[in-house]
Write a protein that holds these residues in place. Sequence first.
Motif, mmCIF file in Angstrom:
data_model
loop_
_atom_site.group_PDB
_atom_site.id
_atom_site.type_symbol
_atom_site.label_atom_id
_atom_site.label_comp_id
_atom_site.label_asym_id
_atom_site.label_seq_id
_atom_site.Cartn_x
_atom_site.Cartn_y
_atom_site.Cartn_z
ATOM 1 N N ASP A 295 131.630 -21.201 -47.216
ATOM 2 C CA ASP A 295 132.750 -20.415 -46.713
ATOM 3 C C ASP A 295 132.398 -19.766 -45.383
ATOM 4 O O ASP A 295 131.262 -19.357 -45.156
ATOM 5 C CB ASP A 295 133.134 -19.314 -47.705
ATOM 6 N N SER A 296 133.388 -19.632 -44.501
ATOM 7 C CA SER A 296 133.193 -18.915 -43.257
ATOM 8 C C SER A 296 133.185 -17.412 -43.532
ATOM 9 O O SER A 296 133.473 -16.961 -44.635
ATOM 10 C CB SER A 296 134.300 -19.270 -42.261
ATOM 11 N N LEU A 297 132.856 -16.644 -42.514
ATOM 12 C CA LEU A 297 132.777 -15.193 -42.654
ATOM 13 C C LEU A 297 134.117 -14.604 -43.084
ATOM 14 O O LEU A 297 135.170 -14.993 -42.597
ATOM 15 C CB LEU A 297 132.371 -14.588 -41.306
ATOM 16 N N ARG A 298 134.074 -13.680 -44.020
ATOM 17 C CA ARG A 298 135.253 -12.891 -44.374
ATOM 18 C C ARG A 298 134.812 -11.454 -44.566
ATOM 19 O O ARG A 298 133.608 -11.161 -44.647
ATOM 20 C CB ARG A 298 135.927 -13.431 -45.634
ATOM 21 N N PHE A 299 135.772 -10.542 -44.598
ATOM 22 C CA PHE A 299 135.426 -9.138 -44.753
ATOM 23 C C PHE A 299 136.329 -8.477 -45.777
ATOM 24 O O PHE A 299 137.423 -8.955 -46.079
ATOM 25 C CB PHE A 299 135.511 -8.401 -43.412
ATOM 26 N N SER A 300 135.860 -7.352 -46.287
ATOM 27 C CA SER A 300 136.655 -6.517 -47.181
ATOM 28 C C SER A 300 136.248 -5.070 -46.952
ATOM 29 O O SER A 300 135.252 -4.780 -46.298
ATOM 30 C CB SER A 300 136.417 -6.913 -48.645
ATOM 31 N N GLU A 301 137.037 -4.164 -47.478
ATOM 32 C CA GLU A 301 136.676 -2.745 -47.461
ATOM 33 C C GLU A 301 136.435 -2.215 -46.044
ATOM 34 O O GLU A 301 135.490 -1.445 -45.817
ATOM 35 C CB GLU A 301 135.422 -2.504 -48.308
ATOM 36 N N TYR A 302 137.259 -2.610 -45.091
ATOM 37 C CA TYR A 302 137.159 -2.005 -43.755
ATOM 38 C C TYR A 302 137.837 -0.642 -43.785
ATOM 39 O O TYR A 302 139.018 -0.533 -44.111
ATOM 40 C CB TYR A 302 137.825 -2.891 -42.703
ATOM 41 N N ARG A 303 137.069 0.406 -43.453
ATOM 42 C CA ARG A 303 137.616 1.759 -43.495
ATOM 43 C C ARG A 303 137.077 2.592 -42.342
ATOM 44 O O ARG A 303 135.933 2.398 -41.896
ATOM 45 C CB ARG A 303 137.235 2.465 -44.808
ATOM 46 N N LEU A 304 137.896 3.505 -41.872
ATOM 47 C CA LEU A 304 137.467 4.556 -40.964
ATOM 48 C C LEU A 304 137.583 5.854 -41.747
ATOM 49 O O LEU A 304 138.682 6.337 -42.025
ATOM 50 C CB LEU A 304 138.346 4.591 -39.712
ATOM 51 N N ILE A 305 136.441 6.415 -42.126
ATOM 52 C CA ILE A 305 136.423 7.592 -42.995
ATOM 53 C C ILE A 305 136.397 8.845 -42.123
ATOM 54 O O ILE A 305 135.446 9.066 -41.371
ATOM 55 C CB ILE A 305 135.196 7.569 -43.914
ATOM 56 N N PRO A 306 137.433 9.680 -42.195
ATOM 57 C CA PRO A 306 137.464 10.881 -41.351
ATOM 58 C C PRO A 306 136.313 11.835 -41.673
ATOM 59 O O PRO A 306 135.980 12.057 -42.839
ATOM 60 C CB PRO A 306 138.815 11.529 -41.700
ATOM 61 N N ILE A 307 135.724 12.367 -40.624
ATOM 62 C CA ILE A 307 134.689 13.389 -40.778
ATOM 63 C C ILE A 307 135.361 14.716 -40.451
ATOM 64 O O ILE A 307 135.450 15.131 -39.300
ATOM 65 C CB ILE A 307 133.490 13.111 -39.854
#
Length: 405
Positions: A295-307
């Motif tokens: 399989d080619s690259l895939r992603f999950s769980e992309y988040r920008l978590i506020p500080i």
Amino acid sequence: MKSRISILTFALCLLLFHTFLPISAFGAEADEKTLTVLFTHDTHDHFLPAPKEGGGTFGGYTRLATLLKEQRAGTTGAVVTLDAGDFSMGSLFQTIYTTDAPELRALGAMGYDVTTFGNHEYDYRAAGLAGMLNAAVTSGDPLPAIVQANYRPLASDTSTLAALERYGVSDYTLIEQEGITVAVFGLLGVDADECAPMSGMEFTPIIDAAKQVVAEIQAKESPDYIICLSHSGTENGKGEDYELAQAVDGIDLIISGHTHSTLTEPIQVNNTLIVSCGEYTHNLGTVTLHKSAKDSLRFSEYRLIPIDDTVAPDPDMVSLTQWFKYKVEDSYLSDYDLEFDQILAAASKDLSIPETGGLIGNAYISIIQEIEGENYIPIAFAVAPDGVIRGALRSGNVTTADAFD
């Protein structure tokens, strides 16, 4: 009959066994490699939370340290922590950059694996960079690896070359975790180079350098992932890092710094992902990558978590920050009879960056008028570059640290 029951029981157990095993244990995904990347860029010496428009505060290494610990504790498998440069120049802590290296020591204390240089790491020129690197090593503290593949000192600059060698700065580095090998390399872009006109460095175009270092990594290391820490940037979904991803195969992830971009979703170019989480420790970025042989690259769980105010400060980072505050007061502010948190004035309302710039410009004019006295020659206007204004003034008390920002 007894034999038939045994067979049925065995079949039922086998079915249940398969039901509760992860899918990746079977078929095409049996060899899948999963990697979680925690990332920042353009943090600019934001050790402490800063006031935000409308009330409340944001950011700060003191809170970032807490989030990093929480994310690592809550994540299974391989986790790396990376920064894409401009970790310095943005608060009073920069005044001890060359003598105490507070930024690299803070990144090390927070468990960062790798960072790279941004253009602001050259604000005190090559000699300042060398002093910072030497101070970091001399401290004996844990430190992140530094990668830089296309921005090098002149051959005649032996002191900077020696400092880079002493620290161990390299084109790329390898991280081994949970059976996964991650190769990380660093670049600095055209605009970033132009923003560091006194750096004293030799610039190699990023695409040329990237092709060379990726080929070297693939030939020598056979990593599962190749990640680029690029202080080049994206603008409106395009920019230098977009062009880099188009031109160079083999890069799985580009962490894009310099333009202070905030990407709510990754930009995908061919088989490369580009991510950015914003400047000044507004957010901690996190993305989970998946790869298998088929399989080619895939992603999950992309988040920008506020500080933000919901994140508690980390006691260890608070203590380290307090120590650096004492160093700033002792080595810099004492010359002006000031303290770090000393109240200098009060603001009746929030000021925007342009309004703050106007105030600074008027202050320039006022001090010249005071110095020249009766010989004052009227000044038409004064300029304050917004690129060096790291914070707007907010309503309430204005401290020495606020004024410096």
